[in-house]
Motif scaffolding. Structure first.
Motif, PDB file in Angstrom:
ATOM      1  N   GLU A   1     -22.063 -14.077 -27.306  1.00  0.00           N
ATOM      2  CA  GLU A   1     -22.208 -13.705 -28.734  1.00  0.00           C
ATOM      3  C   GLU A   1     -23.213 -14.649 -29.403  1.00  0.00           C
ATOM      4  OE1 GLU A   1     -17.599 -12.644 -29.247  1.00  0.00           O
ATOM      5  OE2 GLU A   1     -18.471 -13.906 -30.875  1.00  0.00           O
ATOM      6  N   GLU A   2     -23.053 -15.938 -29.104  1.00  0.00           N
ATOM      7  CA  GLU A   2     -23.935 -16.925 -29.754  1.00  0.00           C
ATOM      8  C   GLU A   2     -25.387 -16.727 -29.315  1.00  0.00           C
ATOM      9  OE1 GLU A   2     -20.683 -20.531 -30.434  1.00  0.00           O
ATOM     10  OE2 GLU A   2     -22.213 -20.708 -28.851  1.00  0.00           O
ATOM     11  N   ILE A   3     -25.600 -16.381 -28.051  1.00  0.00           N
ATOM     12  CA  ILE A   3     -26.976 -16.147 -27.575  1.00  0.00           C
ATOM     13  C   ILE A   3     -27.598 -14.979 -28.358  1.00  0.00           C
ATOM     14  CG2 ILE A   3     -28.388 -15.388 -25.611  1.00  0.00           C
ATOM     15  CD1 ILE A   3     -26.406 -16.874 -23.782  1.00  0.00           C
TER      16      ILE A   3
ATOM     17  N   GLU B   1     -31.355 -13.313 -32.617  1.00  0.00           N
ATOM     18  CA  GLU B   1     -31.568 -12.653 -33.917  1.00  0.00           C
ATOM     19  C   GLU B   1     -32.086 -13.686 -34.942  1.00  0.00           C
ATOM     20  OE1 GLU B   1     -29.048 -10.098 -37.215  1.00  0.00           O
ATOM     21  OE2 GLU B   1     -28.049 -10.787 -35.350  1.00  0.00           O
ATOM     22  N   ARG B   2     -31.448 -14.878 -34.950  1.00  0.00           N
ATOM     23  CA  ARG B   2     -31.869 -15.919 -35.898  1.00  0.00           C
ATOM     24  C   ARG B   2     -33.337 -16.284 -35.671  1.00  0.00           C
ATOM     25  NH1 ARG B   2     -32.615 -21.382 -36.624  1.00  0.00           N
ATOM     26  NH2 ARG B   2     -32.706 -21.724 -34.358  1.00  0.00           N
TER      27      ARG B   2
ATOM     28  N   SER C   1     -31.120 -25.157 -35.067  1.00  0.00           N
ATOM     29  CA  SER C   1     -30.175 -24.136 -34.591  1.00  0.00           C
ATOM     30  C   SER C   1     -28.750 -24.661 -34.693  1.00  0.00           C
ATOM     31  CB  SER C   1     -30.471 -23.809 -33.136  1.00  0.00           C
ATOM     32  OG  SER C   1     -29.394 -23.065 -32.585  1.00  0.00           O
ATOM     33  N   PRO C   2     -27.807 -23.829 -35.079  1.00  0.00           N
ATOM     34  CA  PRO C   2     -26.399 -24.275 -35.140  1.00  0.00           C
ATOM     35  C   PRO C   2     -25.741 -24.261 -33.767  1.00  0.00           C
ATOM     36  CG  PRO C   2     -26.556 -21.976 -35.802  1.00  0.00           C
ATOM     37  CD  PRO C   2     -27.966 -22.421 -35.523  1.00  0.00           C
ATOM     38  N   TYR C   3     -26.486 -23.872 -32.734  1.00  0.00           N
ATOM     39  CA  TYR C   3     -25.853 -23.655 -31.425  1.00  0.00           C
ATOM     40  C   TYR C   3     -26.176 -24.767 -30.428  1.00  0.00           C
ATOM     41  CZ  TYR C   3     -25.220 -19.112 -33.576  1.00  0.00           C
ATOM     42  OH  TYR C   3     -24.878 -18.116 -34.450  1.00  0.00           O
ATOM     43  N   SER C   4     -25.469 -24.729 -29.291  1.00  0.00           N
ATOM     44  CA  SER C   4     -25.618 -25.770 -28.255  1.00  0.00           C
ATOM     45  C   SER C   4     -26.962 -25.638 -27.539  1.00  0.00           C
ATOM     46  CB  SER C   4     -24.500 -25.602 -27.213  1.00  0.00           C
ATOM     47  OG  SER C   4     -24.744 -24.387 -26.484  1.00  0.00           O
ATOM     48  N   ASP C   5     -27.338 -26.683 -26.803  1.00  0.00           N
ATOM     49  CA  ASP C   5     -28.598 -26.645 -26.031  1.00  0.00           C
ATOM     50  C   ASP C   5     -28.577 -25.472 -25.051  1.00  0.00           C
ATOM     51  OD1 ASP C   5     -28.843 -30.289 -25.736  1.00  0.00           O
ATOM     52  OD2 ASP C   5     -29.304 -28.880 -27.370  1.00  0.00           O
TER      53      ASP C   5
ATOM     54  N   ALA D   1     -31.478 -18.327 -25.183  1.00  0.00           N
ATOM     55  CA  ALA D   1     -32.197 -17.476 -26.153  1.00  0.00           C
ATOM     56  C   ALA D   1     -33.705 -17.618 -25.973  1.00  0.00           C
ATOM     57  CB  ALA D   1     -31.790 -17.891 -27.569  1.00  0.00           C
ATOM     58  N   GLN D   2     -34.139 -18.861 -25.746  1.00  0.00           N
ATOM     59  CA  GLN D   2     -35.584 -19.113 -25.577  1.00  0.00           C
ATOM     60  C   GLN D   2     -36.108 -18.383 -24.343  1.00  0.00           C
ATOM     61  OE1 GLN D   2     -38.061 -22.875 -26.323  1.00  0.00           O
ATOM     62  NE2 GLN D   2     -37.041 -23.295 -24.385  1.00  0.00           N
ATOM     63  N   ILE D   3     -35.360 -18.442 -23.253  1.00  0.00           N
ATOM     64  CA  ILE D   3     -35.802 -17.776 -22.014  1.00  0.00           C
ATOM     65  C   ILE D   3     -35.873 -16.255 -22.235  1.00  0.00           C
ATOM     66  CG2 ILE D   3     -35.116 -17.216 -19.642  1.00  0.00           C
ATOM     67  CD1 ILE D   3     -33.944 -20.061 -19.447  1.00  0.00           C
TER      68      ILE D   3
END
Ligand SMILES: Cc1cc2nc3c(=O)[nH]c(=O)nc-3n(C[C@H](O)[C@H](O)[C@H](O)COP(=O)(O)OP(=O)(O)OC[C@H]3O[C@@H](n4cnc5c(N)ncnc54)[C@H](O)[C@@H]3O)c2cc1C
Length: 622
Positions: free
Chosen positions: A472-474, A479-480, A531-535, A541-543
């Protein structure tokens, strides 16, 4: 030998190496009454060779084992001395974790996990016979005279079957690391119709750290920011121990050349076939005569010992010669051996006698995993053990086996390569073996396998909900990144200029900027909200954004691959009667009995035109 009837089990695992451990845990955790036999309880999860887990492609296997609910990744995180992400400057397909492991602590950790696992019994005893009736396995006979009943048996005997240790002119029937070997089972496998092969592997000396001069070596450190193996571990803080880099030189090579006649490898004393990708130092000097020096890594065997492993220097030359050549290496001029380097020969099977589930083709309920299948490496063994364990349970449940395709996992590539192509030397996993490696990355192993692990019952609800939350976070992070813009400020354009990128004249989304190869999410966060998310989530997301095009292309290739994979071939097809097939193809298909058209197309000697004939045959509905 008088025998007695012992207890009955759902599954018996023969072997407590890296394959046996994963198989036993899988069977017991899935509720099966399980017995695990081993020659020596003090050799459970023994790392008989290098004190490390992971490395290129092997790190992928460990992540996949973890995503499916196996134990190796967690054990490595609990016991590593140093950890590093290899190839981090290259594309994500070859990023791979490698950890230096405390061998004693790894053994103790795994032994404790096994001893505290419900449904699992462990016994020190040698299996000497596989018992089968009417093509079905029914039990095992042990050296102590017990007949143990079982509905399924998993053989994970590693390098112990008829093993022989060789050091120069000295040879002895023994297992690795001074342990005993197993000398009854090979005959029983032959009686049960299996074809055996003779393989060999080797290991370097273990030397006393007090006899080394580290000032003549280069320290090799782990990563500051630790990325764990297990998806269950978010952050690990630990003080790490270095390894040391040194090199052989012309003097080393000269001693080897002058004594090559005393090498059992070249004098014919060793018959087994060795691993191409883990050559002995003799092999390297003979095969690469122009190479002036070979890298050696001095690795700690554990925090509580002074034993150091000399990676790159495995040998079976006489001890006297070994000491001479080790002492030519900078930093080892006064080296003292604690364990001499040796080669070990052992029996293993031809894995084309197995299905993709690792079940034997001619004895139902008998599974094989690990080095006995012709592979080499802790990770390769553990991956096979896990899959064999899962499939022994599927067999007992009367359910379809779990087959991982070449498009789903490195474990799938490993299984398919072994059972379809077979191997004439110890098989080591490499990224180059995986044609779909861009989608088989180590970072998305959970996305590919955790659902499967949860469906069969091996992945806990805690791990599953953790995985779902990450997915979900990915999606939210992607989207962010698509909605968050970076303003065309002088500072940002200055940064772009500094990395050789063209300036922007108006605000651009982070996602758009990330499509530029030189720009990373870490850098962009200096110019916009963090980003509010973990590494882990950010990386995924970057990949997904950076490699979107390539990933799409690879998924199209996978769709074409799947077309042939989904065309099942029944076991009872009479290939000799299909006239359009060439003779060689008829013989190979009859011998191999492929499970689907895709597998048939990978059998050597079966041509694309033979596959076309088979497609017509399938369409004819005969
Ligand atoms: C000298 C040496 C060098 C190696 N070099 C390399 C290398 O360079 N690179 C690499 O990747 N890997 C190397 N390995 C291989 C690595 O150790 C193995 O790949 C890995 O351990 C295989 O795991 P496994 O579970 O299949 O078997 P193993 O770890 O060998 O475990 C086998 C288990 O089966 C048990 N067993 C065997 N027969 C019986 C029986 N009849 N009854 C009861 N129990 C039985 C044993 O007690 C043991 O518990 C080397 C191994 C050795 C010994």
């Amino acid at each position: 030998m008088r025998t007695y009837f012992g207890e009955n089990y759902d599954v018996i695992i023969i072997g407590a190496g890296h394959a046996g451990v994963e198989a036993a845990l899988a069977c017991a955790r899935l509720g099966k009454k399980t017995m695990m036999l081993t020659l020596n309880l003090d050799g459970i999860a023994l790392m008989a060779c290098n004190p490390s887990i992971g490395g290129t492609a092997k790190g992928h296997l460990v992540r996949e084992i973890d995503a499916l609910g196996g134990e190796m990744g967690i054990a490595a995180d609990e016991t590593f001395l140093q950890i590093k992400m290899l190839n981090s400057s290259k594309g994500p397909a070859v990023h791979s974790l490698r950890a230096q492991i405390d061998k004693r602590r790894y053994h103790e950790y795994m032994k404790s996990v096994l001893e505290h696992t419900k449904n699992l019994s462990i016994k020190q005893d040698e299996a000497i016979r596989i018992i089968s009736e009417n093509g079905k396995v029914t039990g095992v006979q042990t050296a102590c005279g017990a007949i143990l009943g079982a509905k399924a048996v998993i053989l994970a005997t590693g390098v112990y079957l008829k093993s022989r240790v060789i050091i120069g002119e000295f040879a002895q029937e023994a297992g690795p690391s001074g342990l005993m070997g197993a000398y009854g089972l090979s005959a029983s496998l032959l009686e049960n119709g299996f074809t055996l092969q003779r393989f060999k592997t080797g290991t370097p000396a273990r030397v006393d750290a007090r006899s080394l001069d580290f000032s003549k070596m280069e320290p090799q450190y782990g990563d500051k920011k630790i990325v764990p193996f297990s998806f269950m571990h978010e952050k690990i803080e630990r003080e790490q121990i270095p390894c040391w880099l040194t090199y052989t030189n012309e003097k080393t090579h000269e001693i080897i050349r002058n004594n090559i006649d005393r090498s059992p490898l070249y004098s014919g004393v060793i018959h087994g076939t060795g691993p191409r990708y883990c050559p002995s130092i003799e092999d390297k000097v003979v095969k690469f005569p122009d190479k002036e020096r070979h890298q050696l890594f001095i690795e700690p065997e554990g925090a509580g010992t002074l034993e150091m492993y000399v990676q790159g220097m495995s040998s079976s030359l006489p001890e006297e010669v070994q000491i001479q050549l080790y002492r030519t290496v900078p930093g080892m001029e006064n080296v003292r051996f604690m364990r001499t380097a040796y080669a070990i020969e052992y029996d293993c099977i031809d894995p084309t006698q197995l299905r993709s589930s690792f079940e034997s083709k001619h004895i139902a309920g008998l599974f094989m995993a690990g080095q006995i299948n012709g592979s080499s490496g802790y990770e390769e063994a553990a991956a096979q053990g896990l899959l064999a364990g899962i499939n022994a349970v599927q067999y007992l449940r009367g359910e379809e086996p779990v087959i991982l395709g070449r498009d789903m996992a490195y474990i799938g590539v490993l299984a398919d390569d072994l059972v379809t192509k077979g191997t004439r030397e110890p098989y080591r996993m490499m990224t180059s073996r995986a044609e779909y490696r861009l989608i088989l990355r180590q970072d998305n192993a959970d996305e590919r396998l955790t659902e499967i692990g949860h469906r069969i019952g091996l992945v806990s609800d805690e791990r599953y909900s953790r995985y779902m939350k990450k997915q979900e976070e990915i999606a939210k992070e992607i989207e962010r990144l698509s909605k968050t813009n970076v303003k065309a400020t002088p500072a940002f354009n200055e940064y772009l200029k500094s990395i050789g990128e063209s300036a922007i004249s108006e605000s651009v989304s982070m996602a758009e900027l990330l499509r530029r190869p030189a720009i990373g999410i870490e850098e962009l966060e200096h110019f916009t909200e963090a980003s509010p998310y973990s590494d882990e989530v950010k990386e995924a997301a970057q990949i997904a954004i950076k490699y979107e095009g390539y990933i799409k292309k690879q998924q199209q290739q996978v769709e074409r691959f799947r077309e042939l994979e989904n065309k099942r071939l029944r076991d009872d097809i009479d290939y000799m009667a299909i006239s359009g097939l060439r003779i060689e193809a008829r013989q190979k298909l009859s011998q191999m009995k492929p499970e689907n058209l895709g597998q048939a197309s990978r059998i050597s000697g079966v041509s694309p035109s033979d596959i076309a004939v088979l497609m017509i045959y399938l369409k004819s509905g005969k």
